[in-house]
Design a protein around this motif. Structure first.
Motif, PDB file in Angstrom:
ATOM      1  N   LEU A 142       0.825  -1.204   0.000  1.00 19.52           N
ATOM      2  CA  LEU A 142       0.000   0.000   0.000  1.00 19.52           C
ATOM      3  C   LEU A 142       0.864   1.260   0.000  1.00 19.52           C
ATOM      4  O   LEU A 142       0.494   2.264  -0.606  1.00 19.52           O
ATOM      5  N   GLY A 156      -0.002   3.245  -3.231  1.00 18.39           N
ATOM      6  CA  GLY A 156      -0.931   4.333  -2.888  1.00 18.39           C
ATOM      7  C   GLY A 156      -2.217   3.802  -2.332  1.00 18.39           C
ATOM      8  O   GLY A 156      -2.489   3.899  -1.157  1.00 18.39           O
ATOM      9  N   ARG A 157      -3.030   3.189  -3.192  1.00 16.86           N
ATOM     10  CA  ARG A 157      -4.265   2.565  -2.709  1.00 16.86           C
ATOM     11  C   ARG A 157      -4.545   1.298  -3.517  1.00 16.86           C
ATOM     12  O   ARG A 157      -4.187   1.214  -4.695  1.00 16.86           O
ATOM     13  N   LYS A 198      -6.073   2.584   1.759  1.00 15.75           N
ATOM     14  CA  LYS A 198      -4.829   3.360   1.647  1.00 15.75           C
ATOM     15  C   LYS A 198      -4.301   3.638   3.055  1.00 15.75           C
ATOM     16  O   LYS A 198      -5.076   3.652   4.027  1.00 15.75           O
TER      17      LYS A 198
END
Lengths: 209, 96
Positions: free
Chosen positions: B4, B8-9, B63
């Protein structure tokens, strides 16, 4: 190949039939299954129905209906849901039991002499009534939103326990009951508030879409 | 958490696929292990959730929060230290 709205709806209906009706769980499991079905269709050039059946077979052990008396004596839930709810309900039940036991001990040792003090009894009762009204308002908010999550389920369970106790107290009101009322209030209220907050938090994110 | 931090997400299925890809199929995270872990991290405030409509359905993205980013650095440092210690135990350099 991306699944159509109808195919996604079919997954949704099947998951509902399998007892997966809590949206906070269903949302990501539905997406996960849909991703696997898409992959299956792409890799093996199969049709939606065959791919969906194959994926469901892979999920069988996680979706099998399981019972847990700690969570409910009325219905069963998919195993993946039970596994996660178990800890939450265990903490709740232990807290409730310890609070009541602790309270009864305090009552026997320290509060017994104050039971005839009407000011003291009225104080407990008014706090209880106020909390009951607040939680009833929370219950109505959850009811009208029509979104079912594991948190709304937990709220409802606690709310009915709270209501049952509320009715019981006003039918058989003694000072000892007032002490117990306060203890139940202390034990259940944080769970009711937490469940309501978490449910609303989820609904807010979900309804933005 | 490291994934993550890098990506990022990510959403659940994506995480399982990425782990499979990185480990060349050696490690297979089951859904029964992944989602409880993600929910636990979310409850601890290490992960934040975003729900988005993608391909006719809703998708839950995870995230790292600020606290989660710090915690990832700490946990990775702990893990590296642990691996270093294990290597020393398994393969000690003899000194005379």
């Amino acid at each position: 190949m991306k699944l159509t709205v109808e195919q996604i709806d079919k997954i949704d209906v099947v998951l509902d039939k399998l007892g997966l009706d809590f949206l906070d769980f269903k949302l990501e499991i539905k997406d996960h299954i849909a991703c696997e079905v898409e992959e299956e269709i792409e890799m093996n050039q199969s049709d939606f129905n065959s791919a969906f059946i194959l994926v469901l077979e892979r999920w069988e052990s996680k979706l099998v209906l399981t019972e847990s008396l700690l969570i409910s004596n009325k219905r069963s839930f998919p195993k993946i849901v039970i596994d996660q709810l178990f800890k939450r309900f265990l903490i709740y039940n232990i807290t409730l039991a310890v609070s009541i036991l602790f309270g009864v001990l305090i009552y026997i040792n320290f509060l017994k002499d104050f039971v005839n003090d009407s000011l003291y009894v009225n104080f407990f009762n008014w706090i209880f009534i106020s909390c009951f009204l607040i939680f009833s308002a929370f219950k109505l908010i959850i009811y009208f939103k029509k979104i079912k999550t594991s948190y709304s389920y937990m709220f409802n369970q606690n709310f009915w326990l709270f209501t049952l106790y509320f009715v019981f107290v006003f039918l058989w009101d003694t000072s000892f009951m007032s002490v117990l009322t306060f203890l139940v209030l202390i034990a259940i209220s944080p769970f009711l508030m937490y469940s309501f907050y978490k449910h609303q938090h989820f609904v807010k994110k979900y309804q933005l879409l | 958490m490291k994934l993550l931090e890098e990506q990022g997400r990510m959403y659940g299925y994506e995480i399982t696929q990425k782990v499979k890809e990185i480990t060349k199929g050696e490690l297979n995270i089951t859904e029964g292990a992944l989602y409880p872990a993600l929910h636990k991290l979310e409850a601890e405030g290490l992960l934040d959730v975003e729900v988005e409509r993608v391909d006719n359905r809703l998708r839950k993205y995870y995230k790292l929060t600020e606290k989660g980013t710090t915690e990832t650095v700490n946990r990775l440092a702990e893990l590296e230290e642990f691996i270093k210690n294990m290597q020393t135990i398994v393969n000690p350099k003899l000194s005379y």
